[in-house]
Scaffold this motif. Structure first.
Motif, PDB file in Angstrom:
ATOM      1  N   THR A   1       0.830  -1.200   0.000  1.00  0.00           N
ATOM      2  CA  THR A   1       0.000   0.000   0.000  1.00  0.00           C
ATOM      3  C   THR A   1       0.865   1.251   0.000  1.00  0.00           C
TER       4      THR A   1
ATOM      5  N   TYR B   1       0.692   5.781  -0.246  1.00  0.00           N
ATOM      6  CA  TYR B   1      -0.163   6.910   0.107  1.00  0.00           C
ATOM      7  C   TYR B   1       0.475   8.221  -0.351  1.00  0.00           C
TER       8      TYR B   1
ATOM      9  N   SER C   1       3.091   1.111   3.336  1.00  0.00           N
ATOM     10  CA  SER C   1       2.884   0.211   4.467  1.00  0.00           C
ATOM     11  C   SER C   1       2.567  -1.182   3.943  1.00  0.00           C
ATOM     12  N   TRP C   2       2.599  -2.148   4.881  1.00  0.00           N
ATOM     13  CA  TRP C   2       2.280  -3.520   4.508  1.00  0.00           C
ATOM     14  C   TRP C   2       0.795  -3.698   4.257  1.00  0.00           C
ATOM     15  N   GLY C   3      -0.010  -2.821   4.817  1.00  0.00           N
ATOM     16  CA  GLY C   3      -1.443  -3.031   4.738  1.00  0.00           C
ATOM     17  C   GLY C   3      -1.952  -3.470   6.091  1.00  0.00           C
ATOM     18  N   GLN C   4      -3.197  -3.844   6.194  1.00  0.00           N
ATOM     19  CA  GLN C   4      -3.782  -4.157   7.479  1.00  0.00           C
ATOM     20  C   GLN C   4      -3.174  -5.437   8.034  1.00  0.00           C
ATOM     21  N   GLY C   5      -3.111  -5.456   9.322  1.00  0.00           N
ATOM     22  CA  GLY C   5      -2.494  -6.605   9.982  1.00  0.00           C
ATOM     23  C   GLY C   5      -1.980  -6.172  11.331  1.00  0.00           C
ATOM     24  N   ASP C   6      -1.060  -6.931  11.879  1.00  0.00           N
ATOM     25  CA  ASP C   6      -0.575  -6.600  13.207  1.00  0.00           C
ATOM     26  C   ASP C   6       0.227  -5.303  13.237  1.00  0.00           C
ATOM     27  N   ASN C   7       1.014  -5.091  12.252  1.00  0.00           N
ATOM     28  CA  ASN C   7       1.828  -3.873  12.218  1.00  0.00           C
ATOM     29  C   ASN C   7       1.596  -3.187  10.892  1.00  0.00           C
ATOM     30  N   TYR C   8       0.943  -2.063  10.927  1.00  0.00           N
ATOM     31  CA  TYR C   8       0.734  -1.401   9.653  1.00  0.00           C
ATOM     32  C   TYR C   8       1.057   0.076   9.743  1.00  0.00           C
ATOM     33  N   GLY C   9       2.101   0.379  10.468  1.00  0.00           N
ATOM     34  CA  GLY C   9       2.607   1.743  10.465  1.00  0.00           C
ATOM     35  C   GLY C   9       3.193   2.086   9.115  1.00  0.00           C
ATOM     36  N   TYR C  10       3.403   3.378   8.906  1.00  0.00           N
ATOM     37  CA  TYR C  10       3.890   3.853   7.623  1.00  0.00           C
ATOM     38  C   TYR C  10       5.390   4.080   7.630  1.00  0.00           C
TER      39      TYR C  10
END
Lengths: 112, 114
Positions: B31, B33, B94-103
């Motif tokens: 992802t 932005y 970012s990786w996208g939704q999940g446990d860690n999705y910081g930018y």
């Protein structure tokens, strides 16, 4: 020194003192929060995160505290150094998609 | 190697011109932005792409058009630039939704419209 992110956007502390930066979040269902540091001329950089099942998380010289009852986060920086001078943002996820809402930000100035 | 790189870093242009900002990430993130940061440091999302597909389009004038040729690139084209477009524009991934999705953010493009 202590600040409320939305009402006191600047904070000045003496080098070596501890800093506390506060942030109020809006969504009681938010389950993940991140603190970012933005130095002059750079993009925001991840400092530390916390999940809603925790009240406290510690990193190197930084601690984040989460109070879900009053929807409040704080970032504590121990022994503040000149390199800590920056704008600090808290971020919480928005409801839609993989997207974060960034708070207003607090500008921290460390006085040598 | 820079994880998220934007070009140019500075862009000064006249009103009415068309300009583009490029962004590339080498993190393998799904992802990407575009955020706009105003003079008061307020960060506001503009667009989000997941694997080349537009998933978020906030209330942004249609003079702004993102393009993602592949999941590692997200460019921003701006037509008919206006004075109010002056800001710092940040690309992030970012990786996208999940446990860690910081930018992970790029270093920003400071756009000045004169």
């Amino acid at each position: 020194g202590e600040s409320v992110g939305l009402h006191l956007p600047t904070l000045s502390v003496q080098e070596g003192d501890n800093s506390i930066i506060n942030c109020a979040y809006s969504n009681s269902a938010s389950d993940y929060f991140i603190w970012y540091k933005q130095e002059s001329g750079k993009g925001p950089q991840f400092i530390i995160d916390i999940r809603s099942n925790m009240d406290k998380r510690q990193g190197q010289r930084v601690t984040v505290l989460l109070n879900k009852t009053v929807k409040h986060l704080s970032l504590q920086i121990a022994a503040t150094q000149p390199g800590d001078s920056a704008v600090y943002f808290c971020a919480e996820p928005k409801n839609t998609g993989n997207q974060f809402y960034f708070g207003t930000g607090t500008s921290l100035t460390v006085i040598p | 190697d820079t994880a998220v790189s934007q070009t140019p870093k500075y862009l000064v242009t006249q009103m009415g011109n068309d300009k583009s900002i490029k962004c590339e990430q080498n993190l393998g993130h799904d992802t990407m932005y575009w955020y706009k940061q105003d003079s008061k440091k307020f960060l506001k999302i503009m667009f989000s792409y997941n694997n080349k597909e537009l998933i978020i389009n906030e209330t942004v004038p249609n003079r702004f058009s993102p393009k993602s040729p592949d999941k590692a690139h997200l460019n921003l084209h701006i037509n008919s630039l206006e004075l109010g477009d002056s800001a710092v524009y940040f690309c992030a991934s970012s990786w996208g939704q999940g446990d860690n999705y910081g930018y992970t953010f790029g270093s920003g493009t400071r756009l000045t419209v004169v």
